[in-house]
Scaffold this motif. Sequence first.
Motif, PDB file in Angstrom:
ATOM      1  N   ILE A  87     -13.942 -32.192  28.149  1.00  0.00           N
ATOM      2  CA  ILE A  87     -15.210 -31.176  28.279  1.00  0.00           C
ATOM      3  C   ILE A  87     -15.976 -32.238  27.539  1.00  0.00           C
ATOM      4  N   LYS A  88     -15.869 -32.913  26.431  1.00  0.00           N
ATOM      5  CA  LYS A  88     -16.895 -33.717  25.888  1.00  0.00           C
ATOM      6  C   LYS A  88     -17.339 -34.939  26.422  1.00  0.00           C
TER       7      LYS A  88
ATOM      8  N   ASN B  82     -22.631 -36.573  31.788  1.00  0.00           N
ATOM      9  CA  ASN B  82     -23.683 -35.931  32.888  1.00  0.00           C
ATOM     10  C   ASN B  82     -24.805 -35.342  32.181  1.00  0.00           C
ATOM     11  N   ASN B  83     -25.129 -35.493  30.849  1.00  0.00           N
ATOM     12  CA  ASN B  83     -26.177 -35.242  30.099  1.00  0.00           C
ATOM     13  C   ASN B  83     -26.514 -33.846  29.976  1.00  0.00           C
ATOM     14  N   ILE B  84     -25.397 -33.032  30.048  1.00  0.00           N
ATOM     15  CA  ILE B  84     -25.536 -31.506  30.076  1.00  0.00           C
ATOM     16  C   ILE B  84     -26.098 -30.885  28.488  1.00  0.00           C
TER      17      ILE B  84
ATOM     18  N   ARG C  10     -17.178 -26.478  13.672  1.00  0.00           N
ATOM     19  CA  ARG C  10     -15.860 -27.195  13.985  1.00  0.00           C
ATOM     20  C   ARG C  10     -15.620 -27.352  15.629  1.00  0.00           C
ATOM     21  N   LEU C  11     -15.650 -26.242  16.224  1.00  0.00           N
ATOM     22  CA  LEU C  11     -15.529 -26.315  17.674  1.00  0.00           C
ATOM     23  C   LEU C  11     -16.508 -27.387  18.219  1.00  0.00           C
ATOM     24  N   SER C  12     -17.866 -27.340  17.904  1.00  0.00           N
ATOM     25  CA  SER C  12     -18.786 -27.838  18.484  1.00  0.00           C
ATOM     26  C   SER C  12     -18.536 -29.341  18.164  1.00  0.00           C
ATOM     27  N   ASN C  13     -17.906 -29.968  17.119  1.00  0.00           N
ATOM     28  CA  ASN C  13     -17.687 -31.252  16.939  1.00  0.00           C
ATOM     29  C   ASN C  13     -16.507 -31.715  17.845  1.00  0.00           C
ATOM     30  N   LEU C  14     -15.680 -30.799  18.286  1.00  0.00           N
ATOM     31  CA  LEU C  14     -14.753 -31.026  19.215  1.00  0.00           C
ATOM     32  C   LEU C  14     -15.060 -31.298  20.615  1.00  0.00           C
ATOM     33  N   LEU C  15     -16.133 -30.593  20.917  1.00  0.00           N
ATOM     34  CA  LEU C  15     -16.617 -30.465  22.169  1.00  0.00           C
ATOM     35  C   LEU C  15     -17.941 -31.365  22.593  1.00  0.00           C
TER      36      LEU C  15
END
Length: 211
Positions: A13-14, A20-22, A54-59
């Motif tokens: 996902i990351k 794609n610059n989403i 924490r989830l943001s950093n994974l994604l």
Amino acid sequence: WNDEDVLRICDKIKLLIKSNNIRTSFHPSQYTLLSSSDEKVLGNSIKDLEYHNRLSNLLGNDTILIHCGGKYGDMYKAMNNIINNFNNLNQDIKNKLHLENDDKTYNVEETLFICEMLDIPMILDVHHDRCLGSILPVDLYIGRIIKTWKGNKPKCHLSSGKLSDNDKSHADYITNYDYKYALELTQGKFDIMLESKCKDLALLQLLKFCN
């Protein structure tokens, strides 16, 4: 956090987001309140922000968006709570946090003031402004909102009222009138995120209108 399959999917996902610059964002619930004086509410709010961070950093997500919260009968005390509690957050969360005007408590002017005090971006919700206006017309705040983004392209939210223009409930689709209004208001300087119940179908309908 340690599951190999989950981490592998997060990496995919990351990469998809980056390649794609989403533009992505997390929007914790209305119960995430930095304005609260209640220690339990505040503690749970911080835990929620820490989880989303924490989830943001994974994604690879760089935006966590919340509303200002309640005024609890004393807006200035509530605003001070937001400022003080923000300053006590982990720096990584501070870097991601954005505020959005809401439809019941904090209008554009009040939200913008807090964002300027905290030096963080403000996300404009066009429909919320209709439901809870400021002293001045919203177009007079656009320049200041843009400045909170420090050269990055601002983002705004767009929805239509379900039963009327100022109905707080979101409709399934975006009316052509509301879309044209948002375009005129933002003058091509904002990315527009749709908040409609039918999700992608609402976007496809607008594409037909544009064509």
